[in-house]
Write a protein that holds these residues in place. Sequence first.
Motif, PDB file in Angstrom:
ATOM      1  N   GLU A 321     100.087   7.445 -37.812  1.00  0.00           N
ATOM      2  CA  GLU A 321     101.239   8.192 -38.354  1.00  0.00           C
ATOM      3  C   GLU A 321     102.432   7.236 -38.461  1.00  0.00           C
ATOM      4  O   GLU A 321     103.160   7.226 -39.438  1.00  0.00           O
ATOM      5  CB  GLU A 321     101.561   9.380 -37.417  1.00  0.00           C
ATOM      6  N   ARG A 322     102.609   6.391 -37.416  1.00  0.00           N
ATOM      7  CA  ARG A 322     103.711   5.411 -37.432  1.00  0.00           C
ATOM      8  C   ARG A 322     103.426   4.281 -38.429  1.00  0.00           C
ATOM      9  O   ARG A 322     104.289   3.876 -39.197  1.00  0.00           O
ATOM     10  CB  ARG A 322     103.923   4.812 -36.025  1.00  0.00           C
ATOM     11  N   LEU A 323     102.200   3.756 -38.376  1.00  0.00           N
ATOM     12  CA  LEU A 323     101.876   2.600 -39.224  1.00  0.00           C
ATOM     13  C   LEU A 323     102.001   2.912 -40.711  1.00  0.00           C
ATOM     14  O   LEU A 323     102.520   2.098 -41.476  1.00  0.00           O
ATOM     15  CB  LEU A 323     100.454   2.103 -38.927  1.00  0.00           C
ATOM     16  N   THR A 324     101.525   4.089 -41.119  1.00  0.00           N
ATOM     17  CA  THR A 324     101.560   4.392 -42.554  1.00  0.00           C
ATOM     18  C   THR A 324     102.994   4.613 -43.048  1.00  0.00           C
ATOM     19  O   THR A 324     103.258   4.601 -44.248  1.00  0.00           O
ATOM     20  CB  THR A 324     100.691   5.622 -42.903  1.00  0.00           C
ATOM     21  N   VAL A 329     104.834  -3.316 -40.980  1.00  0.00           N
ATOM     22  CA  VAL A 329     104.115  -3.395 -39.697  1.00  0.00           C
ATOM     23  C   VAL A 329     102.618  -3.184 -39.949  1.00  0.00           C
ATOM     24  O   VAL A 329     101.774  -3.860 -39.352  1.00  0.00           O
ATOM     25  CB  VAL A 329     104.649  -2.335 -38.698  1.00  0.00           C
ATOM     26  N   TYR A 330     102.303  -2.250 -40.862  1.00  0.00           N
ATOM     27  CA  TYR A 330     100.892  -1.967 -41.156  1.00  0.00           C
ATOM     28  C   TYR A 330     100.195  -3.215 -41.691  1.00  0.00           C
ATOM     29  O   TYR A 330      99.093  -3.574 -41.259  1.00  0.00           O
ATOM     30  CB  TYR A 330     100.807  -0.811 -42.163  1.00  0.00           C
ATOM     31  N   ARG A 331     100.876  -3.922 -42.616  1.00  0.00           N
ATOM     32  CA  ARG A 331     100.277  -5.150 -43.174  1.00  0.00           C
ATOM     33  C   ARG A 331     100.043  -6.185 -42.064  1.00  0.00           C
ATOM     34  O   ARG A 331      98.977  -6.780 -41.978  1.00  0.00           O
ATOM     35  CB  ARG A 331     101.185  -5.737 -44.264  1.00  0.00           C
ATOM     36  N   THR A 332     101.057  -6.345 -41.210  1.00  0.00           N
ATOM     37  CA  THR A 332     100.922  -7.319 -40.104  1.00  0.00           C
ATOM     38  C   THR A 332      99.758  -6.920 -39.196  1.00  0.00           C
ATOM     39  O   THR A 332      98.959  -7.767 -38.774  1.00  0.00           O
ATOM     40  CB  THR A 332     102.227  -7.369 -39.267  1.00  0.00           C
ATOM     41  N   ALA A 333      99.659  -5.624 -38.913  1.00  0.00           N
ATOM     42  CA  ALA A 333      98.609  -5.152 -38.001  1.00  0.00           C
ATOM     43  C   ALA A 333      97.226  -5.382 -38.606  1.00  0.00           C
ATOM     44  O   ALA A 333      96.281  -5.766 -37.912  1.00  0.00           O
ATOM     45  CB  ALA A 333      98.824  -3.671 -37.691  1.00  0.00           C
ATOM     46  N   ARG A 334      97.101  -5.173 -39.929  1.00  0.00           N
ATOM     47  CA  ARG A 334      95.795  -5.382 -40.584  1.00  0.00           C
ATOM     48  C   ARG A 334      95.412  -6.860 -40.530  1.00  0.00           C
ATOM     49  O   ARG A 334      94.263  -7.210 -40.269  1.00  0.00           O
ATOM     50  CB  ARG A 334      95.840  -4.906 -42.040  1.00  0.00           C
ATOM     51  N   ARG A 335      96.410  -7.711 -40.793  1.00  0.00           N
ATOM     52  CA  ARG A 335      96.131  -9.156 -40.716  1.00  0.00           C
ATOM     53  C   ARG A 335      95.709  -9.522 -39.292  1.00  0.00           C
ATOM     54  O   ARG A 335      94.735 -10.245 -39.090  1.00  0.00           O
ATOM     55  CB  ARG A 335      97.398  -9.942 -41.085  1.00  0.00           C
ATOM     56  N   ALA A 336      96.429  -8.990 -38.322  1.00  0.00           N
ATOM     57  CA  ALA A 336      96.131  -9.316 -36.919  1.00  0.00           C
ATOM     58  C   ALA A 336      94.711  -8.859 -36.565  1.00  0.00           C
ATOM     59  O   ALA A 336      93.955  -9.580 -35.906  1.00  0.00           O
ATOM     60  CB  ALA A 336      97.155  -8.646 -36.002  1.00  0.00           C
ATOM     61  N   ARG A 452      96.644   4.645 -47.325  1.00  0.00           N
ATOM     62  CA  ARG A 452      97.784   4.710 -48.230  1.00  0.00           C
ATOM     63  C   ARG A 452      99.055   4.848 -47.385  1.00  0.00           C
ATOM     64  O   ARG A 452      99.120   5.710 -46.505  1.00  0.00           O
ATOM     65  CB  ARG A 452      97.633   5.947 -49.117  1.00  0.00           C
ATOM     66  N   THR A 453     100.017   3.981 -47.634  1.00  0.00           N
ATOM     67  CA  THR A 453     101.275   4.149 -46.894  1.00  0.00           C
ATOM     68  C   THR A 453     102.184   5.088 -47.700  1.00  0.00           C
ATOM     69  O   THR A 453     101.977   5.262 -48.902  1.00  0.00           O
ATOM     70  CB  THR A 453     101.985   2.797 -46.678  1.00  0.00           C
ATOM     71  N   HIS A 454     103.145   5.698 -47.070  1.00  0.00           N
ATOM     72  CA  HIS A 454     104.001   6.656 -47.781  1.00  0.00           C
ATOM     73  C   HIS A 454     105.347   6.790 -47.095  1.00  0.00           C
ATOM     74  O   HIS A 454     105.553   6.253 -46.008  1.00  0.00           O
ATOM     75  CB  HIS A 454     103.313   8.014 -47.893  1.00  0.00           C
ATOM     76  N   GLU A 455     106.226   7.540 -47.769  1.00  0.00           N
ATOM     77  CA  GLU A 455     107.587   7.656 -47.241  1.00  0.00           C
ATOM     78  C   GLU A 455     107.919   9.059 -46.767  1.00  0.00           C
ATOM     79  O   GLU A 455     109.078   9.397 -46.575  1.00  0.00           O
ATOM     80  CB  GLU A 455     108.591   7.226 -48.318  1.00  0.00           C
ATOM     81  N   SER A 456     106.899   9.892 -46.608  1.00  0.00           N
ATOM     82  CA  SER A 456     107.210  11.266 -46.191  1.00  0.00           C
ATOM     83  C   SER A 456     107.776  11.250 -44.765  1.00  0.00           C
ATOM     84  O   SER A 456     107.532  10.318 -44.008  1.00  0.00           O
ATOM     85  CB  SER A 456     105.974  12.150 -46.284  1.00  0.00           C
ATOM     86  N   PRO A 457     108.553  12.303 -44.427  1.00  0.00           N
ATOM     87  CA  PRO A 457     109.214  12.293 -43.108  1.00  0.00           C
ATOM     88  C   PRO A 457     108.200  12.203 -41.971  1.00  0.00           C
ATOM     89  O   PRO A 457     107.034  12.583 -42.129  1.00  0.00           O
ATOM     90  CB  PRO A 457     109.942  13.642 -43.067  1.00  0.00           C
ATOM     91  N   ALA A 458     108.676  11.707 -40.860  1.00  0.00           N
ATOM     92  CA  ALA A 458     107.830  11.595 -39.663  1.00  0.00           C
ATOM     93  C   ALA A 458     107.245  12.960 -39.316  1.00  0.00           C
ATOM     94  O   ALA A 458     107.903  13.986 -39.517  1.00  0.00           O
ATOM     95  CB  ALA A 458     108.692  11.100 -38.512  1.00  0.00           C
ATOM     96  N   GLU A 459     106.038  12.968 -38.816  1.00  0.00           N
ATOM     97  CA  GLU A 459     105.454  14.257 -38.395  1.00  0.00           C
ATOM     98  C   GLU A 459     106.181  14.765 -37.158  1.00  0.00           C
ATOM     99  O   GLU A 459     106.523  14.008 -36.253  1.00  0.00           O
ATOM    100  CB  GLU A 459     103.955  14.111 -38.116  1.00  0.00           C
TER     101      GLU A 459
END
Length: 482
Positions: A321-324, A329-336, A452-459
């Motif tokens: 939920e945070r990463l998307t 951060v998501y890109r960095t985490a995938r690379r890591a 898929r990453t998105h900009e919807s509000p935090a859950e």
Amino acid sequence: MTRTMTAPPTLAVPHWHLAPPGARSGIGEAADDGPAAPVALVSGRRLRPLGAYSDSLRFVTHQGDTLFAAAARSAGTPGGDALHFDLAGGPGPAVVLFDPAHIKTLMTADESVAPSATHQSPLAPIVGRQSVLTSIGERHKQQRALLLPRFHGRSVANYQAGIERATEDGLAAWPVGKPVALADIAQRITLDVIMSAVFGLPHPDEASDAERRMRKEILRLLRLSTTPVATLSQVVNMRYEDPVGLLKLILSRVDRTIYRVLSERRAQGEAGLRDDILSLLLSARDTEGNPLSDTEIRDELMTLVLAGHETTANTVAWTFERLTRHPGVYRTARRAAANDDEAYLEALLNESMRVRPVVPIVARELLAPFDFSGSTVGPDVIALVSILLLHHRDDLYPDPFAFAPERFLGVRVNPYELMPFGGGIRRCLGAPLAMAELRTVVGTILRRVELRTHESPAEKPRHRNVTMIPGRGGVVIADSIT
Ligand code: HEM
């Protein structure tokens, strides 16, 4: 972690989970000089039962908003580093702690003056009073000593193959291109893992009829517990040690299936003994040589299955939920993950559990007076450690609402500053298993699933029993799964 203080708090949003990354919580300000005066969160003003119940309900459903607002109001005032309240229908007078020094005092205090208050928690009527979670004193020590070897070191390594198989099954059932609640997928994985640890099932397909029914009933119990009726039932049950009303009805169905599994295994005698926790419990003897009763075993099993899978599944859901919502951060985490960078993965999990601790509060009972920065608290007061507030202190975590795993890189974590698994002699028994699951499940999803990453509000965080879970289950869309 270093302590730094800057400008006044700017948490100008109605709900804490919507705070922008640059906001400050205001928590962790040095107090002005002056005599310490406890700050009331909910005063004794509303003594009418209805008012008291609505306060209880608000605390149960909006714990974060209630506590953040009260902590920010009292920040920097004498005694403002602890909050005091009294909810009729709840556990009675309580103090909320979020200062590492107070928490250390509490967690290292002798159990005779600060035992766990889990027997008063909303979980107690569900898991029963005889489990490692709800017992105290000698009985707790014995139960913990019996179970601990199954959740440490080599035992956890023994579960690794099962964790990987369950993760594969979870990925295989994940529909591409459609919104899915990640908590559901992760829950299937973690339920499989804990069920095979507890019941020794190599694969769910190999379960007996009774075991399959039990699994189904446990899932039904979990689904029902997300409904508003269940929240109401939770508040009603706060006044009772044993379940009443709807909860009693639901639990009696689950219990019937558990007792059926127990009698099946007892009937198998020696042949029914496997390398699992149920076998351990069936062959355990107390100091007088007596076996555990069916109720004792039921309470233990229910605890392990419930404590052992929902927490982990929702931590996976919160992580994505945070990463998307943080594409960088998501890109960095995938690379890591692709580079097997274990240090980054560990930092990511720490950060995820910092900003969204699935268990936001743990409780101890103060049986003696305690001194918290000059305020005397107790006896006969419940001390609630707000893990959520602790994790958002400005002085420990600059930009506490930002999602920044790198803050944990190369840092030796202080156990009283980051405590998603609680602390002291009641620290989560399953933490090593949970971490093994999180590394595998989160690492595998990062490597193999393109989200898929998105900009919807935090859950919105939803409070269910003692847990804080993503309101929509951490909805994600997989663009591809390899
Ligand atoms: C990310 C996943 C998990 C989180 C965040 C978590 C968190 C916690 C917390 C905060 C406590 C209370 C500690 C205290 O009062 O100081 C606890 C207790 C406990 N947890 Fe976990 N838990 C997780 C996974 C697990 C797993 C996989 C198991 C497996 C069986 C488990 C079993 C238990 C038990 C038995 C206790 C009671 C310990 C005692 O009172 O001695 N948990 N957990």
